[in-house]
Design a protein around this motif. Structure first.
Motif, PDB file in Angstrom:
ATOM      1  N   ALA A  76       0.800  -1.225   0.000  1.00  0.00           N
ATOM      2  CA  ALA A  76       0.000   0.000   0.000  1.00  0.00           C
ATOM      3  C   ALA A  76       0.831   1.272   0.000  1.00  0.00           C
ATOM      4  N   THR A  77       1.999   1.232   0.689  1.00  0.00           N
ATOM      5  CA  THR A  77       2.747   2.483   0.883  1.00  0.00           C
ATOM      6  C   THR A  77       4.169   2.453   0.347  1.00  0.00           C
ATOM      7  N   GLY A  78       4.684   1.281   0.011  1.00  0.00           N
ATOM      8  CA  GLY A  78       6.046   1.202  -0.481  1.00  0.00           C
ATOM      9  C   GLY A  78       7.071   1.126   0.629  1.00  0.00           C
ATOM     10  N   ALA A  79       8.136   1.930   0.512  1.00  0.00           N
ATOM     11  CA  ALA A  79       9.285   1.837   1.412  1.00  0.00           C
ATOM     12  C   ALA A  79       8.930   2.054   2.875  1.00  0.00           C
ATOM     13  N   ALA A  80       7.898   2.831   3.162  1.00  0.00           N
ATOM     14  CA  ALA A  80       7.511   3.091   4.556  1.00  0.00           C
ATOM     15  C   ALA A  80       7.202   1.804   5.305  1.00  0.00           C
ATOM     16  N   GLY A  81       6.737   0.789   4.580  1.00  0.00           N
ATOM     17  CA  GLY A  81       6.401  -0.480   5.215  1.00  0.00           C
ATOM     18  C   GLY A  81       7.600  -1.259   5.706  1.00  0.00           C
ATOM     19  N   PHE A  82       8.794  -0.857   5.265  1.00  0.00           N
ATOM     20  CA  PHE A  82      10.006  -1.552   5.697  1.00  0.00           C
ATOM     21  C   PHE A  82      10.479  -1.098   7.069  1.00  0.00           C
ATOM     22  N   PHE A  83       9.702  -0.254   7.764  1.00  0.00           N
ATOM     23  CA  PHE A  83      10.083   0.174   9.106  1.00  0.00           C
ATOM     24  C   PHE A  83      10.276  -1.018  10.033  1.00  0.00           C
ATOM     25  N   ALA A  84       9.610  -2.138   9.728  1.00  0.00           N
ATOM     26  CA  ALA A  84       9.701  -3.319  10.583  1.00  0.00           C
ATOM     27  C   ALA A  84      11.116  -3.883  10.633  1.00  0.00           C
ATOM     28  N   LEU A  85      11.931  -3.610   9.633  1.00  0.00           N
ATOM     29  CA  LEU A  85      13.292  -4.148   9.636  1.00  0.00           C
ATOM     30  C   LEU A  85      14.195  -3.447  10.652  1.00  0.00           C
ATOM     31  N   PRO A  86      14.319  -2.103  10.609  1.00  0.00           N
ATOM     32  CA  PRO A  86      15.148  -1.475  11.654  1.00  0.00           C
ATOM     33  C   PRO A  86      14.590  -1.675  13.056  1.00  0.00           C
ATOM     34  N   TYR A  87      13.287  -1.733  13.172  1.00  0.00           N
ATOM     35  CA  TYR A  87      12.692  -1.935  14.499  1.00  0.00           C
ATOM     36  C   TYR A  87      13.076  -3.294  15.083  1.00  0.00           C
ATOM     37  N   THR A  88      13.135  -4.334  14.237  1.00  0.00           N
ATOM     38  CA  THR A  88      13.513  -5.649  14.755  1.00  0.00           C
ATOM     39  C   THR A  88      15.024  -5.820  14.846  1.00  0.00           C
ATOM     40  N   ILE A  89      15.774  -4.789  14.517  1.00  0.00           N
ATOM     41  CA  ILE A  89      17.217  -4.764  14.785  1.00  0.00           C
ATOM     42  C   ILE A  89      17.479  -3.987  16.074  1.00  0.00           C
ATOM     43  N   ILE A  90      16.813  -2.829  16.208  1.00  0.00           N
ATOM     44  CA  ILE A  90      16.976  -1.985  17.398  1.00  0.00           C
ATOM     45  C   ILE A  90      16.560  -2.723  18.667  1.00  0.00           C
ATOM     46  N   VAL A  91      15.537  -3.563  18.565  1.00  0.00           N
ATOM     47  CA  VAL A  91      14.940  -4.139  19.760  1.00  0.00           C
ATOM     48  C   VAL A  91      15.888  -5.078  20.513  1.00  0.00           C
TER      49      VAL A  91
END
Length: 508
Positions: A76-91
């Protein structure tokens, strides 16, 4: 039932499910050395080693909802949906630093829930109840969305009907499976089944990212097609635009901080056999981020395929239909179903633990034995699943997703009481309650103003507009109020309640 049933797909689906369920029978041979009762049913006797914990945390953190929703967001939104990748690295650095301390104090005092820790640390049953209720409320739509994931798979295979009652068949079947699964074996069942679940998901996702490019001329052409589509629709982009940086960054940070405030992820941590196991897993679990990146990539493939879908959540089933033969399609749908069963079971167990320890024992039966607590938790898990079933049947799908979004914002507001308390009791318990209440009210107001359509709120700073994750706005407000009220209460010499821990409790 409809006439669109595919015997090959459905046959493969049920064979895989039955084989996976049969492996669960091995649980009866996995004898406990624990104390029994709630600690055994709800935490698996605190005996899980590195490998089991790796699969268990992966099982409840990377759910069927993740597999469906992340590609849907990218679609639906493109690159914005990839936020899940840095979030699962930061955690995971956060987990490495904090969770071994929570495990150590919980082991020392036989604590089962994060609210147990808050009760012991601050001495306030009201603050503990606030943490428990927030956790339960945050989990309800999350469990419901796992049911919805199973419902989507069964509906894709034609297991539905023409009447309203028959249309409920898939989700009712999902409820029966999860409720029975959880009641009978407790946390050991999803811990064991998580092995099969993760292997199946890896196989399916890797098969999809290998098979699909051949339909669209390779990934270079896929990204070109997707870029052209977003440019024409003005609905997103393949590369994140500067206007989206603040929303992307704050959403990733807020999601990372909230991830292990959810009761089900804490439950998996407390079930570990040692603090070393938790640290090892904090190092090893980023391997799942690789899988998540592949899953998110399928959203871009869906854009390139120019799929015409009733809802973006159907992108993964539609791509699987395109890429896989019928027998493997059944295997893929079974993998998604198991990926919903495992986390739904862990979530309902976590909610049942909270209800039992922090509501039932606290207010109804302080003398409940461990065996009695275990029995209450089992029936509480049925209640949680029944509420989730009603949630799915009554609340439209889009509202369920939005309420899950609200759940993430709410559970983040328990962080000051839990995380800061792991090092020092900086804050007054009444100040923590005030900060929690104010942040929840602010979160509800901001999300209502946004009509639950997004989680980023526009803020003007120096003439520039920045979109910031509502959870971060509420958390900053929470901390500010907590600090100020704590200072005021200490100046007024309002007594703090007794701390039931000592420094040595936090060292494993």
């Amino acid at each position: 039932m409809t006439s669109s049933l595919d015997s090959v797909t459905i046959g493969a689906f049920f064979i895989v499910l039955l084989l996976t369920a049969a492996s669960g029978l091995l649980i009866s041979k996995w004898q406990s050395r624990g104390k029994g009762g709630l600690e055994e049913w709800g935490l698996g006797g605190r005996q899980f080693g590195t490998l089991v914990t790796w699969f268990l945390v992966g099982g409840d953190f990377y759910t069927a909802y993740t597999i469906i929703a992340v590609p849907a967001l990218v679609f639906a939104t493109g690159a914005a949906g990839f936020f899940a990748l840095p979030y699962t690295i930061i955690v995971y650095p956060f987990v490495f630093a904090t969770m071994p301390r929570l495990w150590a104090v919980s082991r020392a005092h036989n604590l089962v829930t994060p609210a147990d820790f808050v009760r012991l640390r601050y001495g306030s049953h009201w603050l503990a109840s606030a943490v428990a209720l927030t956790g339960i409320l945050a989990l309800m739509p999350y469990v419901a969305l796992q049911f919805t994931g199973i419902e989507a798979v069964l509906s894709q295979m034609g297991i539905t009907g023409d009447t309203e009652i028959m249309k409920m068949t898939p989700v009712v079947l999902a409820f029966v499976g999860v409720a029975g699964f959880t009641f009978a074996a407790g946390l050991r069942a999803p811990a064991l089944i998580a092995f099969a679940k993760d292997v199946m998901i890896y196989v399916v996702v890797i098969a999809a990212v290998v098979a699909l490019p051949h339909h669209f001329g390779g990934y270079r052409n896929i990204f070109t097609l997707a870029s052209n589509h977003f440019a024409a629709q003005h609905s997103g982009s393949v590369v994140l635009q500067p206007s989206g940086f603040s929303a992307y960054a704050t959403l990733a940070l807020g999601s990372a901080l909230a991830a292990f405030m959810y009761p089900h992820t804490v439950t998996s941590v407390l079930a570990s056999s040692s603090a070393k196991v938790i640290r090892r897993n904090a190092v090893l679990l980023p391997a799942y981020t690789f899988l998540l990146g592949l899953v998110a990539l399928l959203g871009i493939v869906g854009v390139a395929a120019n799929l015409h879908l009733h809802s973006s959540k159907d992108v993964i089933p539609a791509l699987f239909r395109l890429a896989f033969p019928r027998w493997f399609l059944g295997f893929a749908f079974a993998a998604i179903t198991v990926a919903a069963l495992v986390p739904a079971a862990i979530m309902s167990i976590a909610a049942a633990n909270l209800f039992t320890r922090n509501l039932y024992v606290e207010y109804l039966n302080r003398d409940a034995t461990p065996g009695r607590q275990g029995s209450v938790a089992k029936f509480a898990s049925l209640g949680v699943n029944a509420c989730a079933l009603l949630f799915v049947l009554i609340v439209p799908m889009q509202y369920a997703i939005n309420l899950q979004l609200l759940g993430g914002v709410l559970v983040l507001q328990t962080l000051p009481a839990i995380v800061f308390g792991l090092w020092k009791r900086l804050f007054h318990h009444q100040a923590l309650l005030a900060g929690w209440a104010a942040s929840l009210l602010l979160s509800g107001f901001l999300l209502a103003e946004l009509k639950l359509q997004t989680s980023s709120y526009p803020i003007t700073i120096g003439g520039h507009i920045f979109s910031v994750y509502v959870g971060i706005i509420a958390l900053v407000t929470n901390l500010a109020i907590t600090c100020v009220v704590s200072w005021i209460l200490d100046v007024l010499k309002v007594a703090r309640l007794v701390d039931g821990t000592v420094s040595a409790d936090y060292i494993a």
